[in-house]
Design a protein around this motif. Sequence first.
Motif, PDB file in Angstrom:
ATOM      1  N   ILE A 227      34.392 -43.657 -33.178  1.00  0.00           N
ATOM      2  CA  ILE A 227      34.806 -43.748 -31.778  1.00  0.00           C
ATOM      3  C   ILE A 227      33.749 -43.156 -30.850  1.00  0.00           C
ATOM      4  O   ILE A 227      32.936 -42.327 -31.263  1.00  0.00           O
ATOM      5  CB  ILE A 227      36.150 -43.018 -31.537  1.00  0.00           C
ATOM      6  CG1 ILE A 227      36.050 -41.587 -32.072  1.00  0.00           C
ATOM      7  CG2 ILE A 227      37.307 -43.769 -32.165  1.00  0.00           C
ATOM      8  CD1 ILE A 227      37.214 -40.705 -31.724  1.00  0.00           C
ATOM      9  N   ASN A 229      33.397 -42.096 -26.392  1.00  0.00           N
ATOM     10  CA  ASN A 229      34.008 -42.068 -25.067  1.00  0.00           C
ATOM     11  C   ASN A 229      33.000 -42.602 -24.050  1.00  0.00           C
ATOM     12  O   ASN A 229      31.955 -41.992 -23.812  1.00  0.00           O
ATOM     13  CB  ASN A 229      34.418 -40.640 -24.699  1.00  0.00           C
ATOM     14  CG  ASN A 229      35.288 -40.594 -23.461  1.00  0.00           C
ATOM     15  OD1 ASN A 229      34.963 -41.170 -22.435  1.00  0.00           O
ATOM     16  ND2 ASN A 229      36.414 -39.911 -23.562  1.00  0.00           N
ATOM     17  N   LYS A 230      33.331 -43.752 -23.464  1.00  0.00           N
ATOM     18  CA  LYS A 230      32.462 -44.357 -22.456  1.00  0.00           C
ATOM     19  C   LYS A 230      33.170 -44.374 -21.117  1.00  0.00           C
ATOM     20  O   LYS A 230      34.177 -45.047 -20.944  1.00  0.00           O
ATOM     21  CB  LYS A 230      32.090 -45.789 -22.861  1.00  0.00           C
ATOM     22  CG  LYS A 230      31.193 -45.875 -24.089  1.00  0.00           C
ATOM     23  CD  LYS A 230      30.781 -47.321 -24.373  1.00  0.00           C
ATOM     24  CE  LYS A 230      29.822 -47.396 -25.552  1.00  0.00           C
ATOM     25  NZ  LYS A 230      29.406 -48.793 -25.833  1.00  0.00           N
ATOM     26  N   THR A 233      36.828 -43.662 -21.267  1.00  0.00           N
ATOM     27  CA  THR A 233      37.641 -44.551 -22.106  1.00  0.00           C
ATOM     28  C   THR A 233      37.123 -44.534 -23.544  1.00  0.00           C
ATOM     29  O   THR A 233      35.915 -44.674 -23.772  1.00  0.00           O
ATOM     30  CB  THR A 233      37.599 -45.995 -21.571  1.00  0.00           C
ATOM     31  OG1 THR A 233      38.084 -46.018 -20.231  1.00  0.00           O
ATOM     32  CG2 THR A 233      38.468 -46.898 -22.433  1.00  0.00           C
ATOM     33  N   TRP A 234      38.038 -44.365 -24.481  1.00  0.00           N
ATOM     34  CA  TRP A 234      37.658 -44.342 -25.890  1.00  0.00           C
ATOM     35  C   TRP A 234      37.499 -45.765 -26.426  1.00  0.00           C
ATOM     36  O   TRP A 234      38.343 -46.624 -26.211  1.00  0.00           O
ATOM     37  CB  TRP A 234      38.698 -43.586 -26.713  1.00  0.00           C
ATOM     38  CG  TRP A 234      38.656 -42.100 -26.477  1.00  0.00           C
ATOM     39  CD1 TRP A 234      39.464 -41.372 -25.662  1.00  0.00           C
ATOM     40  CD2 TRP A 234      37.727 -41.185 -27.058  1.00  0.00           C
ATOM     41  NE1 TRP A 234      39.103 -40.047 -25.687  1.00  0.00           N
ATOM     42  CE2 TRP A 234      38.036 -39.897 -26.535  1.00  0.00           C
ATOM     43  CE3 TRP A 234      36.668 -41.312 -27.959  1.00  0.00           C
ATOM     44  CZ2 TRP A 234      37.329 -38.751 -26.902  1.00  0.00           C
ATOM     45  CZ3 TRP A 234      35.952 -40.163 -28.319  1.00  0.00           C
ATOM     46  CH2 TRP A 234      36.283 -38.910 -27.791  1.00  0.00           C
ATOM     47  N   LYS A 235      36.375 -45.965 -27.119  1.00  0.00           N
ATOM     48  CA  LYS A 235      36.076 -47.266 -27.710  1.00  0.00           C
ATOM     49  C   LYS A 235      35.803 -47.105 -29.201  1.00  0.00           C
ATOM     50  O   LYS A 235      35.275 -46.091 -29.642  1.00  0.00           O
ATOM     51  CB  LYS A 235      34.842 -47.881 -27.044  1.00  0.00           C
ATOM     52  CG  LYS A 235      34.941 -48.049 -25.536  1.00  0.00           C
ATOM     53  CD  LYS A 235      35.799 -49.247 -25.174  1.00  0.00           C
ATOM     54  CE  LYS A 235      35.749 -49.501 -23.666  1.00  0.00           C
ATOM     55  NZ  LYS A 235      36.571 -50.681 -23.281  1.00  0.00           N
ATOM     56  N   LYS A 241      35.351 -51.627 -33.724  1.00  0.00           N
ATOM     57  CA  LYS A 241      35.276 -51.931 -32.298  1.00  0.00           C
ATOM     58  C   LYS A 241      36.491 -52.713 -31.789  1.00  0.00           C
ATOM     59  O   LYS A 241      36.806 -52.665 -30.599  1.00  0.00           O
ATOM     60  CB  LYS A 241      34.003 -52.697 -31.971  1.00  0.00           C
ATOM     61  CG  LYS A 241      33.882 -54.048 -32.655  1.00  0.00           C
ATOM     62  CD  LYS A 241      32.532 -54.675 -32.308  1.00  0.00           C
ATOM     63  CE  LYS A 241      32.385 -56.047 -32.965  1.00  0.00           C
ATOM     64  NZ  LYS A 241      31.069 -56.671 -32.624  1.00  0.00           N
ATOM     65  N   ASN A 242      37.194 -53.417 -32.672  1.00  0.00           N
ATOM     66  CA  ASN A 242      38.369 -54.181 -32.246  1.00  0.00           C
ATOM     67  C   ASN A 242      39.695 -53.510 -32.646  1.00  0.00           C
ATOM     68  O   ASN A 242      40.758 -54.108 -32.506  1.00  0.00           O
ATOM     69  CB  ASN A 242      38.318 -55.600 -32.830  1.00  0.00           C
ATOM     70  CG  ASN A 242      37.160 -56.412 -32.260  1.00  0.00           C
ATOM     71  OD1 ASN A 242      36.874 -56.333 -31.063  1.00  0.00           O
ATOM     72  ND2 ASN A 242      36.499 -57.176 -33.106  1.00  0.00           N
ATOM     73  N   ARG A 244      42.876 -51.079 -32.317  1.00  0.00           N
ATOM     74  CA  ARG A 244      43.681 -50.545 -31.225  1.00  0.00           C
ATOM     75  C   ARG A 244      43.662 -49.016 -31.298  1.00  0.00           C
ATOM     76  O   ARG A 244      43.938 -48.416 -32.341  1.00  0.00           O
ATOM     77  CB  ARG A 244      45.128 -51.047 -31.342  1.00  0.00           C
ATOM     78  CG  ARG A 244      46.044 -50.583 -30.207  1.00  0.00           C
ATOM     79  CD  ARG A 244      47.445 -51.108 -30.381  1.00  0.00           C
ATOM     80  NE  ARG A 244      48.142 -50.481 -31.513  1.00  0.00           N
ATOM     81  CZ  ARG A 244      48.333 -51.048 -32.681  1.00  0.00           C
ATOM     82  NH1 ARG A 244      47.856 -52.279 -32.937  1.00  0.00           N
ATOM     83  NH2 ARG A 244      48.973 -50.420 -33.652  1.00  0.00           N
TER      84      ARG A 244
END
Length: 248
Positions: A227, A229-230, A233-235, A241-242, A244
């Motif tokens: 993960i 944080n961008k 928002t956590w990605k 990457k996909n 949830r």
Amino acid sequence: MKATIILSILCILLYKQPVAAAGLHPVFADTVGKSREADAALVNKFREVCKGFGSIKNDYTLAGVINIKDPAVKPESVKFTFCKQRDEFYYLLGKTITLNGKGSYVVIDNQAHSILLSAQKKIEYGADNLKQLTAMADNIRSENYQVTSTIKGQEQTISLVNEHHISCKQYTVTFNRSTLKVSHLYMRLSDFSAPLKKEKDKIVDVAITQWARTADLQKYLTPNQVIVNKNGTWKGLNQYKNYRITIL
């Protein structure tokens, strides 16, 4: 949180029932003093093994395969790895990976393609799990378990057997006689609806492939590989990457 070691995995996570009756006293032969001494020695050895297996306060790595045979469902084989280094750990159980470190607590469900995320958790080790394990060596008489042992080279196997027990009919542990490291665990669990029918017993067979008092978390997945944080928002990263992401 409290770390879950393998016996808790077997009896609580997989079957939602207690380990073979809490606690176990040796079954003494009432008429032969040597038999009493032999049984007592086996139970003491069992306690030693349980103590070593239950204590994970320091760096620790444990890995293996859990094979589950339940007449009601399809047989299952589950790989597990638990690696703890200071206040951080990596924990694999089947398709679920739990990471605790780098400021984050991450649970990856590779079957559901989801990630649970929270702040890194403080871990408490040892007390409850150790009590659960060593208690098994304190009530053998009251639970009517028979204690037997076999030795083959450097390996010793101790078995507790009671064919009429309501929850666990057999608990067997194989370990190295010098190091007391466990290499194999076997449990035969009763079916609550028909405890006397052997054909309905559930088998949990564990092969331990690694047990070390050392740890190297760099060998395993870490939170910053999963993960990022961008802009608040956590990605998910890479193959995640996909997935949830749910913030706890």
